[in-house]
Scaffold this motif. Structure first.
Motif: not given
Length: 862
Positions: A713-717
């Motif tokens: 999983f990757v979350q990019f802010d």
């Protein structure tokens, strides 16, 4: 003295001179003892009276004499005058006082033989005449024609016969004198001779009834002539009558007795085979009937001539040698050297054409091969014995069942001749033994039908040949792929699916002739492990009944045998399609494989590539055209769009991969990096502390540098509107490394997270408005093991938002996947503690999340 005249006494007349008295005519002068008187003339005499011319006192003899009627003799007073005397003379008078000789008449039985006065005389009536007397007849009356005097009648021949002691009678009465003599009879007052065949023995008066008939001879007997007077004259036996002397004599006595019952009796006729021309009974044989020559027979009883002796139908006279005069009546032979004979009609015993040594020329030949039988009533004995039969007509000729009869020419007498033939194969003859001479040809079977043997008797024996199907009107060659057995009388039967026959009717006779067609093979559907490779039965019929199916892709079937099988292509090669018939058609790789070297062997497509198999594209060589079945194709690049730090859209191209090697479809291609759908949310985890975090200036660096092959999983802010100032904030890259789980068997205690593997074709490549399509599921899920430290957390709902209030049982993962697939907001589900919980995303501004699929997999373990 004067004389005084005295008158004459009464009865006297005076003479002419008046001097004398004489008796008056009819009286005579009788003086007895001096007393004289005129007495009446006695009967039988005549008295002319005294002479009137007498003179001078007439003497006594002139005073009146009585004279006998016969010759006028004077009869004095002393003479005896009586009936006897008168009868002897035969003359008399009808009464006393006769005056003239003409008053004298013959007495009954007499006639006047002389009429002179002094010569008058009566005579007896001769034989067969009569006189009733008292008439001056000059001859007696003759008996009527045909009547006569009975020879022994007691009539006087002369006057002395009238006197005692003879006292014979006179011929006075016609009835007594004129009788009907023997051999004659009276009919309508005419006497006729008894006709031949009758007789009369007695004399009868015409007034007697016996005079009116003759006695009839016994039946069958006659006389030599008419006027027979005795029953013994009935000795001539009529023609055709059978009689012996004893029988004749008995019948004669019955006839003499007037037994009229004889008239209605039937005479015994000469039996069949004898004749009698008529005549007297032979004293030697004491019989009348004569045997016909050669023991021939007659057509009727009572034959009267030897010419009535004939040869009856069905017979001939068998002689010892041609021209012999001795022989015997013999029945015609029925069969000699395979040929029958008969003889029809009657013919004379003298017919030399009806004589033969064995009957083959005297009798008529039926014809070559035509036999004869005893069918006609034997007429030798009158046809009364119906149990005895002969060959007496052409109807006696017959052909056997299964034979025919055809004209064979014309004989010398212009009659049509015939011969018999055994009906050959493919024809049929009469159904039963058939009598009579007539054209009866063999009948051909219907078109293409055959018989199984010669001498067939019915059209039902005409059957279809092997390989010919029957239909009304005949048989037709079965087309390839069909068959019939000989004699089945059915239409052509189609071979089972996948089987055919040779194009030769003689090889299309049974299901065992239905070999497997090329491109097909025997199939054992019950053998799930290897339906194309099993031990076939030994029995031919069992082989023929094996199921045949088209060879699938990757197999070929050469066919040609009852148990031909589909053979798998060598190695991993396959065929372009089903029903391949040759190994040469193993020229393609199966889906998921490609040619890798010049030998043409196939190897699995590596991860990131796919090969859909042969789809009709016949591109040559290894040209990687879609559907050629030759080369693997690279999965497409997937374009994702996200918002950059400066607020503009920015694209990210992700290479494609597959979840296994040997991928067969583009649908198996998935992007390595796939953006979470906007309708799901902007991030997976609400609790950022569960993730690893690094600083990153852009998304590409976050993906490629921070998140390794085990990053899920990757979350990019990208922090564009942080703190509400509208300017960019601090960008952060959050991710979580998890161990991919590709095992085929998952323990029930495993703690896992399942997330959708989105198909490449479902990834949109544009704005936020299109990104929701990225939530479409491929139906596949990647599995990662939850970190161990996460298992201690009491609330794992921070790993995605719980979408259902109640958990699903983890034992039914298919249900979990189905429910998630049906919900576009579901990105996956977690399995923990035996429960399955569907998960969705969270929303947060300026955050975008991505799936980071693990490294390329070589097995289908997802």
């Amino acid at each position: 003295m004067q004389n005084v005249c005295e008158r004459c006494k009464p009865g006297y007349n005076t003479t002419d001179d008046g001097l004398s008295c004489v008796c008056m005519p009819g009286t005579w002068h009788s003086c007895v003892s001096g007393s004289c008187t005129c007495l009446p003339c006695d009967k039988g005499m005549f008295c002319p009276g005294g002479w009137r011319q007498a003179k001078n006192y007439a003497p006594e003899d002139q005073k009146g004499q009585r004279l006998s009627c016969e010759q006028a003799t004077v009869v004095d007073a002393a003479s005896l005058i009586n009936t006897t005397t008168i009868r002897a003379n035969g003359l008399t008078t009808k009464s006393t006082g006769a005056k003239r000789p003409q008053d004298c008449v013959p007495m009954p039985g007499f006639y006047l033989a002389s009429t002179g006065r002094n010569s008058q005389k009566a005579a007896l009536c001769p034989k067969s005449t009569y006189s009733p007397g008292y008439g001056r007849i000059r001859q007696c009356l003759k008996c009527q024609s045909g009547t006569e005097e009975k020879p022994d009648a007691n009539y006087a021949a002369n006057v002395t016969d009238l006197l005692p002691p003879l006292n014979k009678t006179l011929r006075v009465n016609r009835t007594d004198v004129c009788q009907v003599g023997p051999g004659r009879y009276l009919v309508q007052n005419v006497v006729r001779d008894c006709p031949a065949g009758s007789f009369r023995t007695s004399w009868s008066q015409t007034t007697e009834s016996s005079s009116r008939y003759c006695f009839t001879c016994p039946p069958g007997v006659t006389t030599n002539s008419t006027r027979a007077t005795n029953q013994t004259a009935c000795k001539v036996v009529a023609p055709g009558v059978s009689m012996n002397m004893s029988t004749l004599e008995s019948a004669q006595l019955q006839a003499l007795a007037g037994d009229n019952s004889l008239a209605g009796n039937d005479v015994a006729l000469c039996p069949y085979g004898t004749y009698f021309p008529g005549g007297v009974i032979d004293s030697t044989t004491n019989t009348t009937c004569l045997t016909c020559p050669f023991n021939t027979t007659t057509q009727f009883l009572g034959a009267a001539s030897i010419n009535d002796c004939q040869i009856p139908p069905g017979y001939y006279i068998q002689v010892a040698a041609p021209g012999a005069t001795m022989g015997n009546l013999t029945t015609c032979p029925t069969n000699v050297s395979g040929q029958g004979y008969y003889r029809s009609g009657w013919t004379s015993y003298t017919d030399i054409t009806a004589r033969d040594t064995n009957g083959t020329t005297a009798c008529t030949a039926c014809g070559a091969g035509i036999l004869s039988d005893l069918t006609d009533i034997d007429e030798l004995g009158g046809g009364n014995d119906t149990s005895k039969l002969v060959a007496g007509s052409s109807y006696s000729c017959y052909i056997q069942a299964g034979w025919g009869m055809v004209p064979a020419g014309v004989a010398a007498d212009q009659t049509l001749q015939y011969s018999a033939v055994e009906c050959s194969n493919n024809t049929y003859g009469v159904a039963n033994r058939t009598y009579g001479l007539q054209s009866t040809p063999c009948k051909p079977c219907q078109r293409n039908l055959i018989t199984l043997q010669p001498a067939s008797t019915n059209y039902t024996q005409c059957v279809n040949p092997a390989g010919f199907g029957y239909s009304p009107g005949g048989a037709t060659v079965c087309a390839p792929g069909t068959y019939t057995s000989q004699g089945s009388m059915q239409g052509c039967i189609a071979c089972p699916a996948g089987r055919t026959t040779a194009d030769n009717a003689t090889l299309q006779t049974a299901i065992t002739d239905c070999y497997v067609m090329p491109g097909y093979g025997v199939y054992n559907g019950t053998n799930g492990t290897s339906p194309w490779n099993f031990t076939t039965p030994v029995d031919t019929a069992d082989k023929a009944n094996l199921t045949v199916m088209p060879c699938p892709v990757g197999y070929y079937g050469e066919g040609g045998q009852l148990d031909s099988k589909c053979v798998q292509c060598n190695g991993t090669r396959t065929t372009q399609g089903e029903m391949s018939s040759s190994v040469d058609q193993c020229n393609r790789c199966p889906a998921g494989f490609e040619f890798t070297n010049s030998t043409g062997s196939c190897s699995a497509c590596p991860a990131g590539k796919y090969q859909p198999g042969y789809l009709g594209n016949d591109a040559p060589g290894d040209t990687p055209n879609f559907g050629a079945g030759l080369s693997c194709l690279t999965c497409p690049t997937t374009l994702s769009v996200y918002i950059s730090s400066n607020g503009t859209e920015k694209e990210f191209n992700s290479t494609g991969t597959t979840y296994r090697t040997g991928a067969a479809s583009r649908d198996e291609c998935i992007p390595k990096v796939a953006q979470l759908g906007i309708d799901v949310g902007t991030k997976f985890f609400d609790n950022d502390t569960l993730l690893d975090s690094v600083g990153a200036s852009d998304f590409e660096t976050c993906i490629t540098a921070a998140c390794t092959d085990q990053c899920c999983f990757v979350q990019f802010d990208y922090a564009y509107r942080k703190n509400g100032t509208g300017g960019p904030g601090t960008q952060k890259c959050r991710f979580k490394q998890m161990t991919p789980v590709t095992a085929t068997s998952i323990a029930s205690t495993s703690n896992l997270v399942y997330y959708k593997m989105l198909p490449s074709d479902a990834i949109a490549a544009a704005s936020l408005g299109k990104v929701e399509a990225k939530a479409m599921s491929s139906g596949l899920y990647a599995r990662c093991a939850l970190p161990t430290d996460w298992a201690a957390l009491s609330d794992t709902d921070q790993i995605g938002k719980r979408l259902l209030a109640a958990a699903l049982p983890a034992t039914d993962l298919a249900l979990c996947k189905k429910r998630c697939d049906m919900m576009s907001v579901c990105w996956g589900f977690t399995v923990k503690g035996g429960q399955c919980m569907l998960r969705g995303g969270f929303d947060e501004q300026d955050v975008r999340s991505f799936f980071r699929n693990p490294a390329d997999s070589t097995t289908q373990g997802w």
